[in-house]
Design an enzyme around this catalytic site. Structure first.
Site, PDB file in Angstrom:
ATOM      1  N   ARG A 330       0.808  -1.219   0.000  1.00 43.24           N
ATOM      2  CA  ARG A 330       0.000   0.000   0.000  1.00 43.24           C
ATOM      3  C   ARG A 330       0.843   1.272   0.000  1.00 43.24           C
ATOM      4  NH1 ARG A 330      -4.757  -1.767   4.353  1.00 43.24           N
ATOM      5  NH2 ARG A 330      -5.743  -3.247   2.945  1.00 43.24           N
ATOM      6  N   GLU A 425      -7.230  -0.732  17.178  1.00 43.61           N
ATOM      7  CA  GLU A 425      -6.515   0.334  16.460  1.00 43.61           C
ATOM      8  C   GLU A 425      -6.047   1.435  17.405  1.00 43.61           C
ATOM      9  OE1 GLU A 425      -8.765   2.025  13.213  1.00 43.61           O
ATOM     10  OE2 GLU A 425      -7.152   3.364  12.603  1.00 43.61           O
TER      11      GLU A 425
END
Lengths: 642, 250
Positions: A330, A425
Site C-alpha cells: 500500500r 486500532e
C-alpha cells in the site's frame, strides 16, 4: 515516563504460554467484585466486553453510536488473516509473524506480533462457532483468498463484508451478556475524561448525547477500544464520528502516545471531487489483482482515456516494479500515485487521480467473470461516481485509512497509566510502520477475545485497589473540568455567527495542512511550516468558532467541536513525531531519506525504536521517549519489490 | 459541474415529547455529485451561518454498511433508488426544482429523538432476546470440523447482510420488524451452529418483537422493496415456520 514493555523471558514461541502461566489470576467467585469499563464496541471493544462478562466481571460498555453494532469495524471489506494453513501452501504461525513484522518495515515489537500470529487461529474457530457465515468451498470447508504482502492464501472472508460479519458476531456475544445482566450497555455516550485516583485509572466522565448530561462511572480498570485518529485529516475513509478524544484525554493525564506519525494512506480510494465532500470511500485492495494502474505519458493530457493509445500510456507500477507490478504494498502504491500527479500526469477534473483499468482483464476473462469477483465494488463505484468501470477505467487516489500509531502499551496492553488498557486500532502495538491488508480485524479480535482478559486478571490480581465511589473529590473535579471545557467551547459563539467559522470549516483547514505537509511524503521544511501554522488555527478555533445551541441538549455541532479541539492539539505531536523521525519507514516517507531510486530508506542504526510522546502541560513542548526495538528471530532488511 | 436547485420540506422536532412540524428551506447550486447526506451538510452549514439550528440526523460510515443513516424521502425509506442507503443516494437522481419531503423513520417502536433522529434500540433488544449462539470465548472446535455446504453458507450470508437500519419497519404499514427478525433467525437456523437453541431463539425473538410494539406482517412487501441490502421476505416465511414449529413442539 518509564517504558517497561514487560515482554516475558524465554524463547519467542513460548513467551505467551509462559506469561499466561506466570500471570496472577482472579478466582471466578471474586471476579464479580470487579467493575470494568470498556469504551467502544468495535471488534476489540465488543469482543473484550463479552469475554470479560463471560468470565464473571461486571462490565459497563459505552459507545458513541445509537447501537453497539454500528462501530466502524463494520466497514472493513476484505478479510481476516490467520495461520491455519488450510490451503497447505506452506503457511505457519512463524510465517504470519514474519510477514507481519516485515510488512511493518521492522518497526514493531517482536513478542507482540508473534503472539498475534499465535492466537489468529483461535479467532477463526471462535467466529465459526458464533455462526459467522464465512465463504465456503463446495466441499463445505472454509475458503481463503490472498492479500498484499503475503505469498500464501490465508485470508478468511465473508463476501466484501468481512468486518460487518465479524462485528455482528462480537455484537451477538455482547448482546447475550447484556441480556444476562453482566454487561450494562450504554449507547449514545461519549467519553469526555478519564478519572485517575492515586495514579490509577478508576473511572470516566461521559456525556449523554441525547440529553447533554454529564455522567460519572467508577471502575477498577478502564479499557479504551476507541479506534484510530485518521479523521484528524478531515477527509479519510473513517466513519464521521471516529475521533481521538478518549485517547487524547488519557494522553494528557499521562498515557504515552506512540508513533503518531504512522498513518496508513490507502492507494485505492475514490478521489476527492468537491469541497463539500465529507468523507472518502475505499475500493478494496483486491481490485489491484486485475486492474492495471496507468496515467498518460504526457503531462496535461486531458483526452478521454479511451482516446489515449497504448503507446502513450505509462503503466508506471508495472514498469517500475516488474516483479510485483500492480500488487506492490500500500505505501509504495500510494507514493507512486502522488509522484505521477505531482508531475502533472494526474487525470480527472482535479488532476488528482490515476486510472485503474480493467479493460485487459475483461478482454481476457470476460465481463461475467470480472463482475463475479468485483460486482459489488463496481456497483458502489458507479453509485458514487456515475461511471461504469466496465466501460471506463476507475479513477482512484490515495486516502487516509488507518493509523498504526496509538497509545503506547506494554505486553499486557496496559498504557503508562496503571489500570488503563488500550486495545485494537487505539493502541500502537502490532503493525509497526505499515499494516498489511486483513490484519486489522485479526488484531482487534486477538486483543479483545484472547489477550485482554488475561491482562485484566493479572492487573487486578496483583493490585490493591481501594473501593471508590462517584462522591470522591477527583470525580467531582473531573466532572467540573469537562463542564468548564464545554462552556469554553461555547464561549466564542456568544453574539451570533457574524464573522465566525463553523466547526467543519476549521476542521477542513487543519485537514488540508496535515495532508499537504504530513501526508504521503514529508520533509523538514514542510513539517516545520505546518508546526508553525498550527497555533493560528488553534487560536481561530477557540476565538472564532460558532457552535449553535447549548451543552444541555442534543447538539451535534458541539460534539464535533469537542473532537476537533482535540484533533487540533493532537496534530502537534503528529507533526513533531514526523519531524523527529529523520528516516523513512513503511508509510512514513521523509524525502530526505530515500534510496537512489526514490524508495523509502530506513536508518536502523539511529531509529530502530518506538517513539513515545509524553504530555508536559499546556503550551509546553511534548517530550520524546524511546523504546528500543530489538530483533532476535528476524533480521531487518531493506524491502524491495522490484 | 452540474448543479440543481431544490425545495426542502424537513420534519423538525425538538425532542420526543414536543410536537414537530415541517419547515421549508431552499437550496441552490447543489452539485449532482453530492450524496444526499452531503446535501444535508450544506444545508446545515448554511443554517449555522444564519444563526439557525441545524437539522439533527444520524449518520456515520457513509458507505452504506453501518446502518446509522436513514430518512423517508418523498414517502420512500432511504429515497427513490432501490438497494441504496441514504448516504449512498446521490443528488444526480433528482432534478432542479424538485421538492423533497424529508421525514424520520416513523414507527410506534421508534420514538423520534430529534428532527430526523429516531431511537431504534428496540432492534437491539430483539437480538438480545436470542439472536446469538450461546458460546463463550475459547474452547471452540476447529473451524473446519463442521463442513457447511457452500450454498447454505451463501443463503445464511444473504440473511446476515442486514445492516439493522430499520427501513423495513419505517416502510411497513403495520410497523413490523419481521424482515429484520426473520433475517437473524434465518441466518442462525440455516447454520449447524444455530441448531441447539433453534426453538428457544425463534420463540424469544418473536415474543420480544411483539412486546416492543412492532406490528405483524400482512404481506405488503414494502420492507423488501426498500431494504438497501436486498433481504428477501422468504426470511419472514422461514421465521414463521420456525415459530410455528417451536410453538407446537416446545
Amino acid at each position: 515516563m518509564e517504558l517497561n514493555s514487560r515482554v516475558p523471558t524465554g524463547p519467542l514461541a513460548e513467551k505467551w504460554d509462559n506469561h499466561c502461566f506466570a500471570s496472577k489470576l482472579v478466582n471466578p467467585a471474586n471476579r464479580r467484585k470487579f467493575k470494568i469499563i470498556v469504551v467502544g464496541t468495535g471488534l476489540a471493544g465488543a469482543s473484550a466486553s463479552a469475554t470479560l462478562a463471560e468470565q464473571g466481571y461486571q462490565v459497563t460498555s459505552i459507545c458513541i453510536q445509537d447501537s453497539p453494532r454500528r462501530a466502524h469495524s463494520i466497514a472493513a471489506q476484505g478479510g481476516i488473516n490467520a495461520a491455519k494453513n488450510y490451503q497447505n501452501d506452506g503457511d505457519s504461525i512463524h510465517r504470519l509473524f514474519y510477514d507481519t513484522i516485515k510488512g511493518g518495515d521492522f518497526r514493531s515489537r517482536e513478542a507482540n506480533v508473534y503472539r498475534l500470529a499465535q492466537v489468529s487461529n483461535n479467532i477463526i474457530d471462535q467466529c465459526v462457532a458464533q455462526g459467522v457465515p464465512f465463504a465456503r468451498e463446495y466441499g463445505g470447508t472454509l475458503a481463503n483468498r490472498s492479500f498484499g504482502g503475503a505469498q500464501v492464501s490465508r485470508t478468511f472472508y465473508a463476501r466484501g463484508q468481512t468486518g460487518q460479519q465479524l462485528l455482528l458476531g462480537a455484537y451477538s456475544a455482547l448482546s447475550r451478556q447484556i441480556k444476562s445482566g453482566k454487561i450494562t450497555m450504554l449507547p449514545r455516550k461519549e467519553m469526555m475524561e478519564l478519572v485517575l485516583i492515586d495514579g490509577r485509572a478508576r473511572g470516566i466522565i461521559s456525556r449523554d448525547i441525547i440529553s447533554g448530561k454529564l455522567e460519572t462511572l467508577t471502575a477498577d480498570a478502564v479499557i479504551l477500544a476507541t479506534g484510530g485518529y485518521g479523521n484528524a485529516y478531515f477527509l479519510s475513509t473513517n466513519a464521521m464520528a471516529s475521533n481521538v478524544t478518549a485517547a487524547w484525554r488519557a494522553h494528557k493525564l499521562g498515557a504515552g502516545f506512540a508513533n503518531p506519525c504512522y498513518v496508513q494512506i490507502h492507494p485505492t480510494c475514490i478521489p476527492v471531487h468537491g469541497d463539500y465532500q465529507s468523507k472518502l470511500t475505499l475500493m478494496s485492495e483486491s481490485l489491484r489483482n486485475d486492474g492495471r494502474v496507468w496515467v498518460p505519458k504526457t503531462p496535461g493530457d486531458k483526452r478521454r482515456p479511451a482516446s489515449i493509445p497504448e503507446a502513450e500510456r505509462d503503466y508506471y507500477l508495472e514498469n517500475k516494479y516488474p516483479s510485483f507490478g500492480n500488487l506492490v504494498p500500500r505505501d509504495v502504491a500510494s507514493r507512486n500515485a502522488k509522484e505521477q500527479c505531482d508531475a502533472g500526469k494526474g487525470v480527472g477534473s482535479t488532476s488528482l487521480a490515476v486510472y485503474l483499468d480493467f479493460a485487459e482483464a475483461i478482454r481476457r476473462d470476460g465481463e461475467a467473470n470480472i463482475l463475479k469477483k468485483y460486482g459489488n465494488l463496481f456497483q458502489m463505484y458507479e453509485k458514487i461516481t456515475d461511471s461504469n468501470p466496465l466501460h471506463e477505467p476507475m479513477m482512484i487516489y490515495p486516502a487516509v485509512h488507518y493509523t498504526m500509531g496509538g497509545l503506547w502499551v506494554d505486553y499486557n496492553l496496559m498504557t503508562t497509566i496503571p489500570g488503563l488498557f488500550a486495545i485494537g486500532e487505539c493502541n500502537f502495538s502490532d503493525h509497526g510502520a505499515n499494516r498489511l491488508g486483513a490484519s486489522a480485524l485479526m488484531q482487534g479480535l486477538a486483543d479483545g477475545y484472547f489477550i485482554i482478559a488475561n491482562s485484566i486478571a493479572g492487573y487486578l490480581g496483583s493490585s490493591d485497589l481501594k473501593s471508590v465511589n462517584t462522591d470522591h473529590p477527583q470525580f467531582l473535579e473531573s466532572q467540573k473540568k469537562v463542564h468548564d471545557r464545554i462552556l469554553k467551547l461555547l464561549r466564542s459563539s456568544e453574539g451570533g455567527p457574524e464573522g465566525k467559522f463553523t466547526v467543519d470549516e476549521i476542521h477542513k483547514e487543519l485537514g488540508l495542512l496535515l495532508w499537504d505537509h504530513c501526508g504521503m511524503a514529508r520533509n523538514k521544511e514542510g513539517l516545520e511550516k505546518a508546526l508553525a501554522a498550527l497555533p493560528a488555527i488553534q487560536e481561530k478555533f477557540w476565538k472564532k468558532v460558532y457552535i449553535p445551541g447549548s451543552g444541555n441538549e442534543l447538539n451535534q455541532s458541539l460534539e464535533r467541536a469537542g473532537r476537533v479541539a482535540d484533533f487540533l492539539e493532537f496534530a502537534e505531536i503528529l507533526i513533531h513525531d514526523a519531524l523527529a523521525r529523520e528516516e523513512s519507514c513503511g508509510c512514513h516517507l521523509r524525502e530526505e531519506s530515500q534510496t537512489e531510486e526514490h524508495e523509502a530508506k530506513r536508518d536502523d542504526a539511529n531509529y530502530s525504536y518506538v517513539s513515545v510522546w509524553e504530555h508536559q502541560g499546556e503550551g509546553k513542548q511534548p517530550q520524546l521517549h524511546k523504546e528500543p526495538l530489538t530483533f532476535t528471530e528476524v533480521t531487518p532488511s531493506q524491502r524491495s519489490y522490484k | 459541474m452540474k448543479t440543481i436547485d431544490l425545495e426542502l420540506e424537513i420534519w423538525r422536532q425538538k425532542d420526543t415529547i414536543t410536537a414537530g412540524q415541517f419547515e421549508n428551506y431552499t437550496l441552490k447550486s447543489i452539485s449532482t455529485d453530492m450524496s444526499f447526506l452531503e446535501m444535508l451538510d450544506v444545508l446545515n452549514e448554511k443554517l449555522t451561518r444564519e444563526g439557525k439550528e441545524p437539522v439533527a440526523f444520524d449518520h456515520d460510515c457513509r458507505e452504506g454498511i453501518c446502518g446509522t443513516c436513514g430518512a423517508v424521502v418523498n414517502g420512500i425509506a432511504h429515497g427513490p433508488e432501490p438497494g441504496t442507503t441514504l448516504c449512498q443516494l446521490h443528488m444526480r437522481h433528482f432534478a432542479s426544482g424538485d421538492t423533497l419531503v424529508i421525514e424520520p423513520f416513523r414507527s410506534r417502536a421508534f420514538p423520534v429523538r430529534k428532527d430526523l433522529m429516531v431511537d431504534r434500540s428496540a432492534l437491539d433488544r430483539i437480538i438480545q432476546a436470542g439472536g446469538y449462539v450461546s458460546v463463550n470465548t475459547g474452547g471452540t472446535p476447529d473451524g473446519n470440523s463442521t463442513p457447511i455446504p457452500s450454498a447454505t453458507a451463501e443463503l445464511a450470508m444473504d440473511a446476515a447482510a442486514c445492516i439493522g437500519c430499520g427501513a423495513c419497519v419505517a416502510s411497513c404499514p403495520n410497523g413490523a420488524a419481521m424482515l429484520f427478525t426473520g433475517a437473524k433467525i434465518s441466518q442462525l437456523c440455516l447454520l449447524p451452529q444455530g441448531q441447539p437453541e433453534r426453538r428457544e431463539r425463534a420463540l424469544a425473538m418473536v415474543t420480544t418483537m411483539d412486546s416492543e410494539g412492532f406490528g405483524n406482517c400482512t404481506n405488503e412487501r414494502e420492507c423488501e422493496a426498500v431494504c438497501p441490502k436486498g433481504i428477501s421476505i422468504s426470511n419472514i416465511a422461514r421465521m414463521n415456520r420456525e415459530f410455528v414449529k417451536a410453538s407446537f413442539l416446545g
